[in-house]
Design an enzyme around this catalytic site. Structure first.
Site, PDB file in Angstrom:
ATOM      1  N   SER A  44       0.795  -1.230   0.000  1.00 33.00           N
ATOM      2  CA  SER A  44       0.000   0.000   0.000  1.00 33.00           C
ATOM      3  C   SER A  44       0.827   1.280   0.000  1.00 33.00           C
ATOM      4  O   SER A  44       0.318   2.339  -0.343  1.00 33.00           O
ATOM      5  CB  SER A  44      -0.966   0.028   1.183  1.00 33.00           C
ATOM      6  OG  SER A  44      -0.273   0.236   2.391  1.00 33.00           O
ATOM      7  N   LYS A  89       0.606   4.765   6.637  1.00 31.34           N
ATOM      8  CA  LYS A  89      -0.077   5.606   5.644  1.00 31.34           C
ATOM      9  C   LYS A  89       0.507   7.012   5.685  1.00 31.34           C
ATOM     10  O   LYS A  89       1.286   7.359   6.561  1.00 31.34           O
ATOM     11  CB  LYS A  89      -1.588   5.695   5.927  1.00 31.34           C
ATOM     12  CG  LYS A  89      -2.308   4.370   5.973  1.00 31.34           C
ATOM     13  CD  LYS A  89      -2.352   3.670   4.639  1.00 31.34           C
ATOM     14  CE  LYS A  89      -3.012   2.301   4.779  1.00 31.34           C
ATOM     15  NZ  LYS A  89      -2.736   1.448   3.649  1.00 31.34           N
TER      16      LYS A  89
END
Length: 191
Positions: A44, A89
């Protein structure tokens, strides 16, 4: 003379053990309250981070200051609050802002930019078709992975509460050719 040498040696041993004990307590305190290890798993955040990257997470700074746009953070995602799962993230939206995502185009509306400003994100290499619009509360952040097409992030599970942020990526220790402080951090420039 032998007695003096024994006394001196006992003092040196005592000093060594005292120093070792203090050092051990200090290192333990740093590990428990300031820094933690994090091993990246998944795609990700590619190409910024890849599976196997070993990071040190600063778990203290956000007790003194607020996270900033562009910071790479480690968090507990809302869908895994009762588990020990952590994600990595990037912060895209800050409290009180409206975040408009149209594929890889991210527009931020806030007090300084009521008409919106588009973020320049040179670290995003993979295209996405997802779209969403979210207005963040005073304790919420909008986070996204750099690999926008495969990332499970705020576009899927919504805004991230401030309390779910573990800390920020402070240092990359592996791979050795990428060792550095604040890896992946970006002062996200705006158009």
């Amino acid at each position: 003379m032998i007695k003096d040498e024994e006394v001196q040696k006992d003092k040196e041993n005592s000093d060594f053990w005292r120093f070792s004990s203090i050092l051990l307590v200090a290192l333990l305190a740093l590990r428990l309250f300031v820094f933690g290890p994090f091993l990246v798993y998944g795609s990700s955040m590619e190409p910024t981070f890849e599976t196997g990257d070993y990071l040190i997470v600063d778990e203290f700074t956000y007790r003194l200051e607020n996270p900033k746009r562009g910071d790479v953070i480690v968090l507990t995602p809302p869908l895994a609050e009762k588990q020990k799962t952590h994600f990595i993230k990037r912060i895209v939206g800050l409290p009180g802002e409206t975040v408009i995502v149209q594929g890889n185009l991210v527009t931020i509306k806030n007090n300084e930019n009521p008409n919106g400003v588009t973020l320049v994100e040179p670290y995003v290499k993979f295209q996405s078709t997802r779209e969403t619009t979210v207005t963040l509360a005073s304790d919420e952040y909008f986070v996204m992975g750099d690999n926008r097409e495969v990332s499970s992030d705020s576009r899927i599970w919504g805004p991230l509460k401030r309390s779910a942020i573990t800390g920020r990526a402070f240092m990359r220790l592996y791979p050795f050719d990428q060792i550095g402080i604040f890896p992946g951090a970006s002062s996200t420039t705006k158009n």
